[in-house]
Design a protein around this motif. Structure first.
Motif, mmCIF file in Angstrom:
data_model
loop_
_atom_site.group_PDB
_atom_site.id
_atom_site.type_symbol
_atom_site.label_atom_id
_atom_site.label_comp_id
_atom_site.label_asym_id
_atom_site.label_seq_id
_atom_site.Cartn_x
_atom_site.Cartn_y
_atom_site.Cartn_z
ATOM 1 N N MET A 27 -12.675 -14.098 32.387
ATOM 2 C CA MET A 27 -12.805 -15.326 31.605
ATOM 3 C C MET A 27 -14.271 -15.649 31.338
ATOM 4 O O MET A 27 -14.654 -16.046 30.239
ATOM 5 C CB MET A 27 -12.175 -16.504 32.379
ATOM 6 N N ILE A 28 -15.089 -15.508 32.397
ATOM 7 C CA ILE A 28 -16.523 -15.802 32.251
ATOM 8 C C ILE A 28 -17.143 -14.886 31.191
ATOM 9 O O ILE A 28 -17.938 -15.317 30.367
ATOM 10 C CB ILE A 28 -17.252 -15.673 33.608
ATOM 11 N N HIS A 29 -16.718 -13.619 31.228
ATOM 12 C CA HIS A 29 -17.236 -12.682 30.212
ATOM 13 C C HIS A 29 -16.776 -13.116 28.820
ATOM 14 O O HIS A 29 -17.552 -13.056 27.864
ATOM 15 C CB HIS A 29 -16.749 -11.262 30.510
ATOM 16 N N LEU A 30 -15.512 -13.544 28.734
ATOM 17 C CA LEU A 30 -14.993 -13.945 27.419
ATOM 18 C C LEU A 30 -15.733 -15.174 26.881
ATOM 19 O O LEU A 30 -16.094 -15.213 25.704
ATOM 20 C CB LEU A 30 -13.487 -14.234 27.507
ATOM 21 N N ILE A 31 -15.978 -16.180 27.742
ATOM 22 C CA ILE A 31 -16.679 -17.371 27.240
ATOM 23 C C ILE A 31 -18.159 -17.090 26.989
ATOM 24 O O ILE A 31 -18.834 -17.830 26.309
ATOM 25 C CB ILE A 31 -16.543 -18.604 28.193
ATOM 26 N N SER A 32 -18.631 -15.957 27.548
ATOM 27 C CA SER A 32 -20.042 -15.612 27.339
ATOM 28 C C SER A 32 -20.241 -14.748 26.101
ATOM 29 O O SER A 32 -21.366 -14.325 25.816
ATOM 30 C CB SER A 32 -20.590 -14.869 28.565
ATOM 31 N N GLY A 33 -19.147 -14.415 25.435
ATOM 32 C CA GLY A 33 -19.279 -13.626 24.205
ATOM 33 C C GLY A 33 -18.605 -12.273 24.274
ATOM 34 O O GLY A 33 -18.644 -11.504 23.316
ATOM 35 N N GLY A 34 -17.981 -11.948 25.411
ATOM 36 C CA GLY A 34 -17.281 -10.682 25.546
ATOM 37 C C GLY A 34 -15.944 -10.713 24.827
ATOM 38 O O GLY A 34 -15.476 -11.774 24.417
ATOM 39 N N THR A 35 -15.354 -9.523 24.663
ATOM 40 C CA THR A 35 -14.018 -9.431 24.054
ATOM 41 C C THR A 35 -13.124 -8.650 25.001
ATOM 42 O O THR A 35 -13.608 -8.016 25.948
ATOM 43 C CB THR A 35 -14.080 -8.678 22.712
ATOM 44 N N ASN A 71 -13.529 -13.675 36.513
ATOM 45 C CA ASN A 71 -14.724 -13.014 35.978
ATOM 46 C C ASN A 71 -14.531 -12.597 34.519
ATOM 47 O O ASN A 71 -15.462 -12.671 33.709
ATOM 48 C CB ASN A 71 -15.073 -11.782 36.810
#
Lengths: 221, 427
Positions: B345-353, B343
């Motif tokens: 990772m999904i946040h990171l590829i979606s623009g999260g840090t 999850n």
């Protein structure tokens, strides 16, 4: 569009280090659809993650639209990802506590789009992929093919120019694999640049170019 | 966005979060008990200080058998001698003579006019039934305590309203038949300053004139009763009387003075020194029927030693709970980090840090600790209305302390976790 020069990356392994990428050079033109192949552990995914701005190389240069990505801070990299990259992870991962619309709309949340904008853009991308009927379904109710389409929808929702896909058809049956590849080709025809990481020759065959990673460097085939 | 992510994360492990919230509530309840105990101790600090290092010697007359008592009363100047002994104990002995005696006062009243809580025996669940005189009037036994002047000075009996006892109030001379009294805080709704209570004290009629109310939670102590809270009591001065004018008054004074000499001496001296003082008193008053019964360290001192011991254990329990709760939160969060690589990772590829991911975990800790913290603070502020404003500050500090203890291991985990590691683990 993309220019990579002498890219090196190593990972700590106990007290020593494993050098995965040993000076990768690569150029990708806008509108290309390329495949990167190689054995397990050869550094395919590492290269893809660096191209996505998720990871930083130890040394070397990565230029995207002539902008130097390797010099960017973490928050700048996050912005770079939001604006330019659509990333499809292997094994079609979705967040199981969210429904399809929420999964697809997640990048829009990070772009601080309003609820109304999110609703519109999510509907639009689901329509484009022909999966609007899945919109309110929970993730655990999806088949493998449906889940991968949803993951692709999430990658497309911000209209990125570059799609990076890590084993996008892994674990899918033959028919679904074909559907996904057709979708990738369609996106490429619409102008998206696509880089696929795969170890499947069938997948590589639909791409314009195939690169191999061997001994930590990229070999053109 | 943070709220939504935290809500989803909590929903994934509802039971564990509930368990932690209960733990936090138990911890904060023990902190409240600690604060209450400290307030209790602090309020009585002056009293503890005044008893510091003193032994208490119980003294008593030896005329225990009725025959002996009657025989003494038939001796010449029997009343004068016992009064002389009391005056010597009050004024001439080199130690503190404390007379603090519970003696119910009988008052003729309609039961509807008086709260049952003021009746003798109420706390034991057995209020004394009224006595009926020959005219058919009912007399109710009200709880009352008498203090001599030294006792009144020694105990911190502060007034919320009215005027305190003066030295003159310990002598029944100026206003015959009238005794000034103070009332416990709970009487404030029943009587007012200036009201007069018509009572029977040791079979003699008196008018008790209300001249003030003592502060809530005021208390006095005696060897028999470590803490007598005065909220529901009538407080009378132990008065000295002029020579009696008739036999009835003489008999009353005999009863009254024999009651008053049975007090206690508080002294830092050894027993033999106090015994010498008692012998001097007996000789001076020509009253040989009197002795030192025994001694102990001050009962109140022992009582507070026990309270302090309890505080120590509550403090230990609080520390254990603080560590246990903080560790539970850290463990849960670190487990969540490990379970959520995909999850994340999904946040990171979606623009999260990584920073935004850490913020989600931080917010979850805040909510897991903050909600029960606010609930418990509000609950106790409502139930225990005498809590000081500092209570909120202490509770807030406890909550912040717990959050910090819980967040440090999570922060270390995040510092170690680079995106590369996350990506490799996800692969």
């Amino acid at each position: 569009m993309i220019e990579v020069k002498d890219l090196k990356k190593s990972y700590p392994f106990g007290k020593s280090k494993i050098e995965v990428l040993k000076g990768v050079n690569l150029a990708v033109e806008k509108g290309d659809m390329i495949a990167i192949m190689g054995r397990s552990g050869s550094g395919k995914s590492t290269l893809l993650n660096i191209l996505a701005g998720l990871d930083q190389p130890d040394s070397g240069i990565y230029l995207y639209e002539e902008s130097r990505i390797t010099d960017k801070r973490m928050d700048e990299l996050a912005n770079f990802r939001k604006k330019n990259i659509g990333f499809i992870l292997q094994n079609y991962p979705l967040i199981d506590s969210k429904n399809v619309a929420e999964n697809v709309g997640l990048p829009l949340r990070y772009s601080k789009k309003s609820n109304k904008q999110r609703e519109t853009e999510v509907t639009q991308v689901l329509d484009t992929l022909g999966i609007n009927y899945l919109k309110h379904r929970w993730v655990d109710m999806l088949s493998g093919g449906e889940a991968q389409r949803v993951a692709i929808a999430r990658a497309l929702v911000q209209h990125p120019d570059l799609i990076l896909a890590d084993e996008p058809t892994g674990s899918l049956d033959e028919e679904t694999e074909k559907d996904i590849l057709d979708l990738c080709k369609r996106l490429n025809h619409q102008g998206k640049t696509i880089i696929l990481v795969t170890h499947d020759q069938h997948v590589a065959a639909v791409c314009h170019k195939v690169y191999y990673i061997q001994g930590g460097t990229v070999v053109d085939k | 966005m943070i709220y939504k992510e935290v809500k989803e994360s909590i929903a994934r492990r509802k039971l564990f979060t509930l368990f932690i919230m209960i733990g936090v509530m138990i911890f904060l309840t023990t902190v409240t008990i600690l604060i209450q105990s400290y307030i209790n101790i602090m309020q009585k600090e002056a009293l503890i200080d005044s008893f510091e290092g003193l032994n208490v010697y119980q003294i008593s007359d030896t005329l225990l058998e009725d025959d002996d008592f009657q025989s003494y009363l038939n001796e010449p100047n029997s009343l004068e001698r016992v009064k002389s002994l009391y005056e010597y104990l009050e004024d001439d002995i080199n130690e503190k003579f404390i007379y603090n005696f519970e003696q119910p006062i009988e008052m003729s009243t309609d039961i509807d006019d008086i709260e049952e809580e003021f009746l003798q025996g109420y706390e034991e669940g057995n209020p004394l039934p009224p006595a009926e005189d020959e005219d058919g009037d009912l007399y109710y036994s009200l709880k009352a305590v008498q203090l001599n002047e030294q006792a009144f000075e020694m105990f911190p009996v502060n007034l919320s309203e009215g005027t305190s006892f003066t030295a003159e109030d310990f002598h029944h001379a100026n206003n015959p038949g009238v005794i000034p009294i103070l009332l416990g805080a709970d009487y404030a709704d029943t009587y007012q300053i200036g009201d007069t209570l018509h009572v029977n004290y040791l079979f003699e009629e008196f008018h008790l004139e209300v001249q003030g109310f003592v502060e809530s939670d005021s208390f006095v102590t005696s060897p028999q009763l470590p803490e007598t809270y005065l909220d529901r009591y009538i407080i009378m001065p132990a008065q000295e009387f002029e020579d009696p004018s008739d036999n009835t008054e003489e008999e009353f004074q005999q009863r009254h003075y024999f009651q008053m000499i049975n007090g206690a001496i508080y002294s830092s001296e050894e027993r033999n020194v106090v015994e010498e003082e008692i012998e001097s008193a007996k000789a001076a008053a020509d009253f040989p029927h009197f002795e030192l019964m025994g001694y102990s360290t001050t009962v109140l001192g022992d009582f507070f030693d026990a309270v302090e011991e309890n505080i120590y254990w509550v403090l230990c329990l609080s520390i254990v709970l603080l560590i246990a709760c903080s560790l539970s939160i850290s463990t849960l969060m670190i487990k969540k980090i490990h379970d959520n690589y995909r999850n994340m990772m999904i946040h990171l590829i979606s623009g999260g840090t990584m920073k935004s991911l850490f913020q989600y975990f931080l917010a979850e800790v805040f909510i897991t600790v903050g909600i029960p913290g606010a609930f418990i603070t509000f609950l106790f502020m409502t139930v225990l209305q005498d809590l000081p404003p500092l209570y909120v500050l202490v509770m807030a500090a406890s909550v912040v302390g717990m959050i910090l203890l819980a967040v440090i291991p999570i922060y270390i985990q995040f510092r170690r976790l680079t995106i590369s590691m996350l990506l490799k683990r996800e692969e």
